[in-house]
Design a protein around this motif. Structure first.
Motif, PDB file in Angstrom:
ATOM      1  N   ALA A 201       1.039  -1.156   0.180  1.00 44.64           N
ATOM      2  CA  ALA A 201      -0.326  -0.021  -0.107  1.00 44.64           C
ATOM      3  C   ALA A 201       0.688   1.429   0.247  1.00 44.64           C
ATOM      4  CB  ALA A 201      -0.613   0.133   1.398  1.00 44.64           C
ATOM      5  N   ARG A 202       1.592   1.355   0.763  1.00 47.22           N
ATOM      6  CA  ARG A 202       3.308   2.548   0.648  1.00 47.22           C
ATOM      7  C   ARG A 202       3.452   2.444  -0.691  1.00 47.22           C
ATOM      8  NH1 ARG A 202       7.706   2.574   5.182  1.00 47.22           N
ATOM      9  NH2 ARG A 202       5.751   3.119   6.199  1.00 47.22           N
ATOM     10  N   GLY A 203       3.791   1.105  -1.097  1.00 43.62           N
ATOM     11  CA  GLY A 203       4.438   1.301  -3.105  1.00 43.62           C
ATOM     12  C   GLY A 203       3.758   2.570  -4.062  1.00 43.62           C
ATOM     13  N   VAL A 204       2.386   1.623  -3.531  1.00 43.34           N
ATOM     14  CA  VAL A 204       1.207   2.717  -4.309  1.00 43.34           C
ATOM     15  C   VAL A 204       0.948   3.774  -4.641  1.00 43.34           C
ATOM     16  CG1 VAL A 204      -1.412   2.530  -5.063  1.00 43.34           C
ATOM     17  CG2 VAL A 204      -0.309   0.200  -4.229  1.00 43.34           C
ATOM     18  N   ALA A 205       1.085   4.033  -2.961  1.00 45.58           N
ATOM     19  CA  ALA A 205       0.980   5.539  -2.218  1.00 45.58           C
ATOM     20  C   ALA A 205       2.220   6.778  -3.000  1.00 45.58           C
ATOM     21  CB  ALA A 205       1.027   5.581  -0.877  1.00 45.58           C
ATOM     22  N   PRO A 213      -1.298   7.101 -13.323  1.00 46.47           N
ATOM     23  CA  PRO A 213      -2.965   7.275 -13.026  1.00 46.47           C
ATOM     24  C   PRO A 213      -4.255   5.879 -11.826  1.00 46.47           C
ATOM     25  CG  PRO A 213      -2.414   6.949 -14.986  1.00 46.47           C
ATOM     26  CD  PRO A 213      -1.234   7.076 -13.974  1.00 46.47           C
ATOM     27  N   ASP A 214      -3.418   4.750 -12.500  1.00 44.65           N
ATOM     28  CA  ASP A 214      -3.737   3.992 -11.707  1.00 44.65           C
ATOM     29  C   ASP A 214      -3.412   4.017  -9.729  1.00 44.65           C
ATOM     30  OD1 ASP A 214      -4.764   2.291 -13.842  1.00 44.65           O
ATOM     31  OD2 ASP A 214      -2.646   1.552 -14.905  1.00 44.65           O
ATOM     32  N   ALA A 215      -2.833   4.048 -10.004  1.00 46.14           N
ATOM     33  CA  ALA A 215      -2.342   4.583  -8.252  1.00 46.14           C
ATOM     34  C   ALA A 215      -2.983   5.412  -7.378  1.00 46.14           C
ATOM     35  CB  ALA A 215      -1.440   4.707  -7.840  1.00 46.14           C
ATOM     36  N   ILE A 216      -3.188   6.406  -8.361  1.00 45.96           N
ATOM     37  CA  ILE A 216      -4.307   7.621  -7.808  1.00 45.96           C
ATOM     38  C   ILE A 216      -5.654   7.024  -7.895  1.00 45.96           C
ATOM     39  CG2 ILE A 216      -5.103   9.826  -8.912  1.00 45.96           C
ATOM     40  CD1 ILE A 216      -2.587  10.835 -10.183  1.00 45.96           C
ATOM     41  N   ALA A 217      -5.971   5.905  -8.875  1.00 48.17           N
ATOM     42  CA  ALA A 217      -7.847   5.943  -8.883  1.00 48.17           C
ATOM     43  C   ALA A 217      -7.688   5.009  -7.639  1.00 48.17           C
ATOM     44  CB  ALA A 217      -7.912   5.364 -10.797  1.00 48.17           C
ATOM     45  N   TRP A 252      -2.704  10.536   3.325  1.00 44.62           N
ATOM     46  CA  TRP A 252      -3.472  11.432   3.522  1.00 44.62           C
ATOM     47  C   TRP A 252      -3.846  12.346   3.297  1.00 44.62           C
ATOM     48  CZ3 TRP A 252      -7.287  10.737   6.895  1.00 44.62           C
ATOM     49  CH2 TRP A 252      -8.462  12.115   7.778  1.00 44.62           C
ATOM     50  N   ASP A 253      -2.725  12.794   2.397  1.00 45.11           N
ATOM     51  CA  ASP A 253      -2.372  13.589   1.208  1.00 45.11           C
ATOM     52  C   ASP A 253      -3.383  12.626   0.704  1.00 45.11           C
ATOM     53  OD1 ASP A 253      -1.295  15.903   2.382  1.00 45.11           O
ATOM     54  OD2 ASP A 253       0.275  15.216   1.666  1.00 45.11           O
ATOM     55  N   LEU A 254      -3.512  12.015  -0.259  1.00 46.17           N
ATOM     56  CA  LEU A 254      -4.090  11.107  -0.897  1.00 46.17           C
ATOM     57  C   LEU A 254      -5.546  10.687  -0.878  1.00 46.17           C
ATOM     58  CD1 LEU A 254      -1.389   8.770  -2.292  1.00 46.17           C
ATOM     59  CD2 LEU A 254      -1.490  10.484  -3.395  1.00 46.17           C
TER      60      LEU A 254
END
Length: 304
Positions: A201-205, A213-217, A252-254
């Motif tokens: 999850a941290r890597g995706v962040a 864009p996939d991580a943001i989604a 949190w910022d995401l």
């Protein structure tokens, strides 16, 4: 002094604090989860022994926060994940009281987290709060009219396992729970399904911060799911504030923009905005909240 203990699947945190819940000393030790309840409690008590040797003071009581479903009145673990051996059914408070000779109190770890944030954290003194932890799973707890609402089965506030968030299978055996969108495990899985890449999850962040864009989604979907759970809770319990902790809340910022956008697009039925904040006590929230429970049960008043 009061003692607070947070027994997690990997580590156990133990602390000593004053009646004001000011932490005087603390330490973290590995949790012997595979060795059973007796070994897990012994590891916590051994750590507490080290702290008491360093901080000579009279121990008034001890609170314990533990993962899983607990019977807080009987002081016993009811249901535990398969990462724990011989933990379900274990009489935690009786074992601790026999060893220490002081009153002991048991809470679910998310309930203890919320107790900590209300007693000493970012929602200190607020009377109507939903607490959420976004970690390996998604946990929830309710603080209503200045008291923790645990319910007759210890499951009040468990927004992570309310259906209506799609149709994906949940680790609990249900489908469409918030945990399938907003837990660390889900974020990893959802990103993997979109890209074929397996990241934490941290890597995706980190990928989202870099503009993937996939991580943001994936994080936007997690935030929108959290907001929906907040609105459901607000419609039922008229909570005014939400405090969110757990490892996933580190991004949190995401999460925050999509939570705020969803709440703005569909405000609570009360017409009053809900304050949503990131937890302030970090990894110490559960142990501090557990100590707070002991302080409250024993009727000790903090010094002002």
């Amino acid at each position: 002094m009061f003692a607070g203990v947070d027994i997690g699947g990997t580590t156990t945190q133990v602390l000593l604090c004053t009646a004001d819940l000011d932490v005087v000393d603390s330490m973290e030790v590995p949790t012997p989860a595979s060795e059973g309840g007796q070994a897990m409690v012994r590891a916590a008590l051994d750590a507490l022994g080290v702290l008491r040797a360093r901080v000579p003071a009279r121990l008034l009581g001890i609170g314990i926060g533990a993962a899983g479903v607990v019977d807080s009145r009987a002081g016993r673990i009811l249901v535990a994940s398969d990462s724990f051996n011989s933990w379900a059914g274990f009489a935690v408070t009786a074992t601790v009281e026999e060893a220490l000779g002081v009153p002991a109190f048991l809470d679910n770890d998310v309930n203890a987290f919320l107790r900590g944030e209300v007693a000493k954290g970012v929602v200190r003194g607020e009377p109507y709060v939903l607490g959420m932890t976004l970690g390996t799973g998604v946990g929830g707890a309710l603080w209503l009219n200045g008291e923790l609402l645990d319910g007759p089965h210890g499951a009040a506030g468990e927004v992570g396992h309310v259906p209506g968030f799609g149709d994906l299978p949940c680790t609990c055996g249900g489908r469409g729970h918030l945990e399938t969108l907003a837990s660390g495990r889900a974020i990893r899985a959802r990103y993997g399904e979109r890209t074929g890449r397996l990241l934490t999850a941290r890597g995706v962040a980190e990928a989202a911060v870099d503009g993937d864009p996939d991580a943001i989604a994936v994080y936007e979907a997690a935030g929108a799911g959290v907001a929906r759970a907040i609105l459901i809770t607000a419609g039922l319990a008229d909570i005014t504030t939400v405090v969110i902790g757990g490892g996933v809340s580190g991004a949190w910022d995401l999460l925050q923009p999509s939570i705020r956008a969803a709440l703005a697009a569909e405000p609570p039925v009360s017409g009053h905005p809900i304050r949503v904040v990131q937890a302030g006590l970090g990894g110490g929230a559960v142990a501090i909240g557990a100590a707070s429970r002991a302080r409250t049960e024993l009727g000790v008043v903090a010094q002002v």
